[in-house]
Write an enzyme that holds these catalytic residues in place. Structure first.
Site, PDB file in Angstrom:
ATOM      1  N   LEU A  65      -5.362  -4.153  -1.306  1.00 16.91           N
ATOM      2  CA  LEU A  65      -4.784  -2.836  -1.574  1.00 16.91           C
ATOM      3  C   LEU A  65      -5.910  -1.811  -1.715  1.00 16.91           C
ATOM      4  O   LEU A  65      -7.081  -2.180  -1.758  1.00 16.91           O
ATOM      5  CB  LEU A  65      -3.940  -2.902  -2.859  1.00 16.91           C
ATOM      6  CG  LEU A  65      -2.836  -3.965  -2.897  1.00 16.91           C
ATOM      7  CD1 LEU A  65      -2.057  -3.872  -4.203  1.00 16.91           C
ATOM      8  CD2 LEU A  65      -1.886  -3.849  -1.722  1.00 16.91           C
ATOM      9  N   PRO A  66      -5.594  -0.527  -1.789  1.00 15.21           N
ATOM     10  CA  PRO A  66      -6.664   0.473  -1.850  1.00 15.21           C
ATOM     11  C   PRO A  66      -7.603   0.306  -3.056  1.00 15.21           C
ATOM     12  O   PRO A  66      -8.821   0.298  -2.898  1.00 15.21           O
ATOM     13  CB  PRO A  66      -5.899   1.801  -1.896  1.00 15.21           C
ATOM     14  CG  PRO A  66      -4.618   1.500  -1.171  1.00 15.21           C
ATOM     15  CD  PRO A  66      -4.274   0.087  -1.547  1.00 15.21           C
ATOM     16  N   LYS A 171     -20.069  -5.125  -3.313  1.00 19.64           N
ATOM     17  CA  LYS A 171     -19.362  -4.327  -2.308  1.00 19.64           C
ATOM     18  C   LYS A 171     -19.594  -2.823  -2.551  1.00 19.64           C
ATOM     19  O   LYS A 171     -19.856  -2.065  -1.616  1.00 19.64           O
ATOM     20  CB  LYS A 171     -17.862  -4.649  -2.353  1.00 19.64           C
ATOM     21  CG  LYS A 171     -17.000  -3.803  -1.429  1.00 19.64           C
ATOM     22  CD  LYS A 171     -17.270  -4.066   0.035  1.00 19.64           C
ATOM     23  CE  LYS A 171     -16.422  -3.151   0.917  1.00 19.64           C
ATOM     24  NZ  LYS A 171     -16.675  -3.352   2.339  1.00 19.64           N
ATOM     25  N   LYS A 240     -13.951   6.412  -2.746  1.00 18.08           N
ATOM     26  CA  LYS A 240     -13.632   5.558  -3.904  1.00 18.08           C
ATOM     27  C   LYS A 240     -14.749   4.536  -4.145  1.00 18.08           C
ATOM     28  O   LYS A 240     -15.175   4.307  -5.276  1.00 18.08           O
ATOM     29  CB  LYS A 240     -12.279   4.885  -3.626  1.00 18.08           C
ATOM     30  CG  LYS A 240     -11.870   3.730  -4.495  1.00 18.08           C
ATOM     31  CD  LYS A 240     -12.202   2.351  -3.936  1.00 18.08           C
ATOM     32  CE  LYS A 240     -11.558   2.030  -2.616  1.00 18.08           C
ATOM     33  NZ  LYS A 240     -11.869   0.689  -2.118  1.00 18.08           N
TER      34      LYS A 240
HETATM   35  P1  NDP Z   1      -4.932   1.127   4.148  1.00 14.77           P
HETATM   36  O1  NDP Z   1      -4.822   2.439   3.508  1.00 14.77           O
HETATM   37  O2  NDP Z   1      -4.928   1.032   5.639  1.00 14.77           O
HETATM   38  O3  NDP Z   1      -3.765   0.152   3.634  1.00 14.77           O
HETATM   39  C1  NDP Z   1      -3.465   0.039   2.285  1.00 14.77           C
HETATM   40  C2  NDP Z   1      -2.446  -1.043   2.056  1.00 14.77           C
HETATM   41  O4  NDP Z   1      -2.149  -1.099   0.665  1.00 14.77           O
HETATM   42  C3  NDP Z   1      -1.116  -0.782   2.771  1.00 14.77           C
HETATM   43  O5  NDP Z   1      -0.516  -2.025   3.072  1.00 14.77           O
HETATM   44  C4  NDP Z   1      -0.318  -0.045   1.689  1.00 14.77           C
HETATM   45  O6  NDP Z   1       1.069  -0.185   1.824  1.00 14.77           O
HETATM   46  C5  NDP Z   1      -0.757  -0.796   0.468  1.00 14.77           C
HETATM   47  N1  NDP Z   1      -0.622  -0.009  -0.765  1.00 14.77           N
HETATM   48  C6  NDP Z   1      -1.151   1.205  -1.026  1.00 14.77           C
HETATM   49  N2  NDP Z   1      -0.893   1.566  -2.282  1.00 14.77           N
HETATM   50  C7  NDP Z   1      -0.137   0.575  -2.823  1.00 14.77           C
HETATM   51  C8  NDP Z   1       0.459   0.388  -4.081  1.00 14.77           C
HETATM   52  N3  NDP Z   1       0.312   1.283  -5.067  1.00 14.77           N
HETATM   53  N4  NDP Z   1       1.183  -0.737  -4.287  1.00 14.77           N
HETATM   54  C9  NDP Z   1       1.311  -1.665  -3.302  1.00 14.77           C
HETATM   55  N5  NDP Z   1       0.780  -1.540  -2.071  1.00 14.77           N
HETATM   56  C10 NDP Z   1       0.051  -0.429  -1.851  1.00 14.77           C
HETATM   57  O7  NDP Z   1      -6.257   0.456   3.549  1.00 14.77           O
HETATM   58  P2  NDP Z   1      -7.210  -0.648   4.210  1.00 14.77           P
HETATM   59  O8  NDP Z   1      -6.396  -1.780   4.693  1.00 14.77           O
HETATM   60  O9  NDP Z   1      -8.163   0.019   5.130  1.00 14.77           O
HETATM   61  O10 NDP Z   1      -8.068  -1.061   2.915  1.00 14.77           O
HETATM   62  C11 NDP Z   1      -7.593  -1.981   1.939  1.00 14.77           C
HETATM   63  C12 NDP Z   1      -8.797  -2.354   1.060  1.00 14.77           C
HETATM   64  O11 NDP Z   1      -9.799  -2.969   1.875  1.00 14.77           O
HETATM   65  C13 NDP Z   1      -9.464  -1.143   0.407  1.00 14.77           C
HETATM   66  O12 NDP Z   1      -9.918  -1.457  -0.885  1.00 14.77           O
HETATM   67  C14 NDP Z   1     -10.630  -0.842   1.339  1.00 14.77           C
HETATM   68  O13 NDP Z   1     -11.679  -0.160   0.670  1.00 14.77           O
HETATM   69  C15 NDP Z   1     -11.008  -2.242   1.800  1.00 14.77           C
HETATM   70  N6  NDP Z   1     -11.700  -2.338   3.088  1.00 14.77           N
HETATM   71  C16 NDP Z   1     -11.234  -1.712   4.228  1.00 14.77           C
HETATM   72  C17 NDP Z   1     -11.906  -1.836   5.434  1.00 14.77           C
HETATM   73  C18 NDP Z   1     -11.454  -1.172   6.693  1.00 14.77           C
HETATM   74  O14 NDP Z   1     -12.222  -1.218   7.691  1.00 14.77           O
HETATM   75  N7  NDP Z   1     -10.276  -0.567   6.771  1.00 14.77           N
HETATM   76  C19 NDP Z   1     -13.156  -2.618   5.520  1.00 14.77           C
HETATM   77  C20 NDP Z   1     -13.503  -3.295   4.301  1.00 14.77           C
HETATM   78  C21 NDP Z   1     -12.824  -3.136   3.133  1.00 14.77           C
HETATM   79  P3  NDP Z   1       1.952   0.800   2.742  1.00 14.77           P
HETATM   80  O15 NDP Z   1       2.003   0.149   4.084  1.00 14.77           O
HETATM   81  O16 NDP Z   1       3.265   0.860   2.065  1.00 14.77           O
HETATM   82  O17 NDP Z   1       1.247   2.142   2.766  1.00 14.77           O
END
Ligand code: NDP
Length: 295
Positions: A65-66, A171, A240
């Site tokens: 999650l974020p 990280k 963040k």
């Molecule tokens: P996204 O914004 O693409 O996706 C976020 C996910 O979390 C979605 O499935 C969203 O659901 C869900 N979500 C958001 N808020 C909530 C909540 N309050 N309760 C439940 N579910 C929630 O983020 P990323 O996939 O890019 O990133 C996820 C994590 O991985 C982060 O911490 C990021 O820093 C890390 N990361 C990301 C990378 C990247 O290249 N993208 C690389 C390495 C780490 P919904 O579909 O409903 O919006």
């Protein structure tokens, strides 16, 4: 081993798809249900309607999650993991989280006999698709050994960094490097373009010299010079991350003007560009401020 995956965002979806492709029994849950339904259709995974439903039979539950407070809410919330996970199971949190909240989550789960690892990943969406992520893990090393075969479906380099929270700390600092390198590369290349130097030539030199970084070697050639600017990792998430690093440094009284300043620039950029912009779009802001295009 039964697996559950919660959080099918930009990076979570390809990670979960790798688990399913490896043939492991998988349940998926996502806040926006359609995303879970789509992956279930594509991969044969079970579409769970609540976090507790996903966790019901799972030996390993993975969250992505974020931010850490989102994970804590999923643990403690209605139909959450606290009531849903079975004794002896493990929660592996792949969120790029903050160590204090991770320790709180670990304590809450320990009361119901569930182990916790913080296990942020690096390598981007393309790394996840290839199963080539780096995974930095905090928590008990024997618990990591138990879940390692699951992590190996999407990770190539898996490093045990220390106790709960240690993965988050590594990280956050890695991300601070990314943010500093990206901003410095944008400022330097904007200057070179104003000097009349072709940025492709400049990068040919820099990438064979001591100033090179992932930004100069990959991000800028692939995303800026091409003007493609794909949206794979939100700038809001990098802001963040560097904020976590900046607060850690300040908490330890480490003089850290570069990280603090870069965190502030990313906070301003987040305000300017909004929540969906990609992290590399900070280069567009530098271009705008400088009145030049790096192309
Ligand atoms: P996204 O914004 O693409 O996706 C976020 C996910 O979390 C979605 O499935 C969203 O659901 C869900 N979500 C958001 N808020 C909530 C909540 N309050 N309760 C439940 N579910 C929630 O983020 P990323 O996939 O890019 O990133 C996820 C994590 O991985 C982060 O911490 C990021 O820093 C890390 N990361 C990301 C990378 C990247 O290249 N993208 C690389 C390495 C780490 P919904 O579909 O409903 O919006």
């Amino acid at each position: 081993m039964n697996i559950a995956f919660l959080g099918l965002g930009a990076i979570g979806r390809p990670m979960a798809a790798r688990i399913a492709a490896a043939g492991l029994p998988l349940a998926v849950w996502n806040r926006t249900a359609e995303r879970a339904a789509e992956l279930a259709r594509a991969s044969g995974a079970r579409h769970a309607k609540t976090p507790a439903d996903a966790a019901r039979d799972a030996d390993v539950v993975i969250t992505c999650l974020p931010v850490s407070p989102d994970v804590l809410a999923l643990v403690e919330g209605p139909d959450g993991l606290l009531g849903g996970m079975k004794r002896g199971a493990t929660l592996v949190d792949c969120t790029s989280g903050d160590p204090a909240t991770s320790r709180k989550i670990a304590e809450r789960l320990a009361t119901v006999g569930v182990d916790f690892l913080d296990a942020p990943v690096s390598g981007g969406v393309s790394g996840a698709e290839k199963g080539a992520l780096t995974i930095m893990v905090g928590g008990d090393a024997t618990v990591l050994d138990r879940v390692r075969p699951v992590l190996e479906t999407f990770g190539q380099k898996i490093v045990h960094c220390g106790d709960v929270g240690a993965g988050d700390t590594v990280k956050a600092v890695n991300q601070a490097f990314l943010a500093v390198h990206l901003l410095a590369a944008a400022e330097g290349l904007a200057t070179l373009v104003k000097e009349g130097v072709d940025p492709t030539k400049a990068l040919e030199v820099i990438n064979a010299s001591s100033g090179r970084s992932n930004s100069s070697m990959n991000l800028i050639p692939e995303r800026v010079l091409t003007r493609a600017f794909p949206r794979t990792f939100r700038l809001a998430l990098l802001e963040k991350d560097i904020r976590i690093a900046a607060e850690m440094a300040r908490g330890h009284r480490v003089p850290s003007p570069v990280i603090q300043l870069t965190a502030d620039v990313f906070t301003m950029a987040r305000g300017e560009l909004g929540e969906v912009a990609d992290h590399v779009e900070i280069v567009r802001l530098v271009e705008q401020w400088a009145g030049v295009e790096i192309a």
